[in-house]
Design an enzyme around this catalytic site. Structure first.
Site, PDB file in Angstrom:
ATOM      1  N   ASP A  90       0.857  -1.180   0.000  1.00  0.00           N
ATOM      2  CA  ASP A  90       0.000   0.000   0.000  1.00  0.00           C
ATOM      3  C   ASP A  90       0.893   1.229   0.000  1.00  0.00           C
ATOM      4  O   ASP A  90       1.776   1.365   0.858  1.00  0.00           O
ATOM      5  CB  ASP A  90      -0.902   0.016   1.226  1.00  0.00           C
ATOM      6  CG  ASP A  90      -1.982  -1.061   1.174  1.00  0.00           C
ATOM      7  OD1 ASP A  90      -2.015  -1.819   0.194  1.00  0.00           O
ATOM      8  OD2 ASP A  90      -2.783  -1.135   2.131  1.00  0.00           O
ATOM      9  N   ASP A 118     -15.318  -2.703  -1.461  1.00  0.00           N
ATOM     10  CA  ASP A 118     -14.896  -2.429  -0.087  1.00  0.00           C
ATOM     11  C   ASP A 118     -16.148  -2.135   0.722  1.00  0.00           C
ATOM     12  O   ASP A 118     -16.915  -1.230   0.376  1.00  0.00           O
ATOM     13  CB  ASP A 118     -13.956  -1.226  -0.046  1.00  0.00           C
ATOM     14  CG  ASP A 118     -12.780  -1.385  -1.011  1.00  0.00           C
ATOM     15  OD1 ASP A 118     -12.347  -2.533  -1.224  1.00  0.00           O
ATOM     16  OD2 ASP A 118     -12.320  -0.364  -1.560  1.00  0.00           O
TER      17      ASP A 118
END
Length: 239
Positions: free
Chosen positions: A8, A129
């Site tokens: 990330d 998500d």
């Protein structure tokens, strides 16, 4: 089941967030390309990349870091975060990404997902998500009333390569993945589903694998913290 180590990216560094909150970032490596090489040397088959700044900005922000990773590896990588138009999709695929992940636009512009999946077969995934089963967009900052399973089903005929399902409440929390919800989603669609969020130990990966319906799992913090040994995990999943 494929294990996808996660990198990330925030401000050019490899970080992990806690439940998607940008102000709760832990920096694990200031050289993302070196981190990518380490994962490859351990034997992984794929990498999962996220442009965290891009997810909020709506456009690529950590492009230099992503490009340095792509130059350093010889395995496929997928990227999500800030990819919201066809030009950006084409640019990333031309730069060597194996797959782009479309999240916010899957809710806000589903026709783009369908168009991209037709134009680039096997190279477009949908990122879903969710908090408590409801989809969040724009770097998880905006809640919607969209049901995660309904959204997944809406792309059944689109030709997308995979669905990456993230349980936001589990992400980065080292509390274990939501195996039941992820497996239920995987059973509800024919599209391969990749689990994300909460994988904190080898047993979590085994539990996801043993559902028999989950195609892959993403792990980040547990690999950086050493809670999961990547070589051991890869060997166990191949056994």
């Amino acid at each position: 089941m494929i294990l996808y180590p996660a990198i990330d990216l925030k401000d050019g560094q490899a970080v992990r967030l806690l439940r998607g909150e940008m102000d709760k970032a832990t920096v694990f490596n200031d050289d993302p390309a070196a981190q990518a090489r380490a994962f490859v040397q351990a034997g992984c088959e794929w990498l999962h990349l996220v442009d965290l700044n891009g997810a909020f900005a709506g456009e690529p922000v950590n492009a230099a870091a992503v490009e340095s990773i792509l130059a350093a590896i010889d395995i496929p990588a997928q990227l999500g975060g800030g990819i919201r138009d066809m030009a950006t999709i084409e640019t990333w695929l031309d730069k060597g990404l194996a797959r782009v992940i479309l999240g916010t636009v899957a809710v806000e512009n589903p026709d783009l997902v369908r168009q991209a999946a037709r134009a680039f077969p096997g190279r477009v995934a949908v990122g879903i998500d969710a908090r408590d089963g409801r989809v969040a967009t724009r770097g998880w900052a905006e809640e919607t009333d969209v049901d995660a399973t309904d959204l997944a089903r809406s792309f059944e005929d689109a030709g997308v390569a995979a669905i990456i399902y993230t349980d936001i409440n589990r992400d980065g929390a080292m509390a274990g993945p939501n195996v039941e919800a992820t497996a239920a989603l995987a059973r509800a669609v024919s599209i391969p589903v990749i689990a994300s969020g909460g994988v904190s130990r080898l047993a979590d990966l085994i539990a996801l694998r043993d559902t028999g319906v989950i195609a892959g799992a993403i792990s980040g913090r547990a690999l950086y913290d050493g809670a999961i040994d990547l070589r051991e995990a890869l060997a166990a999943l191949r056994a």
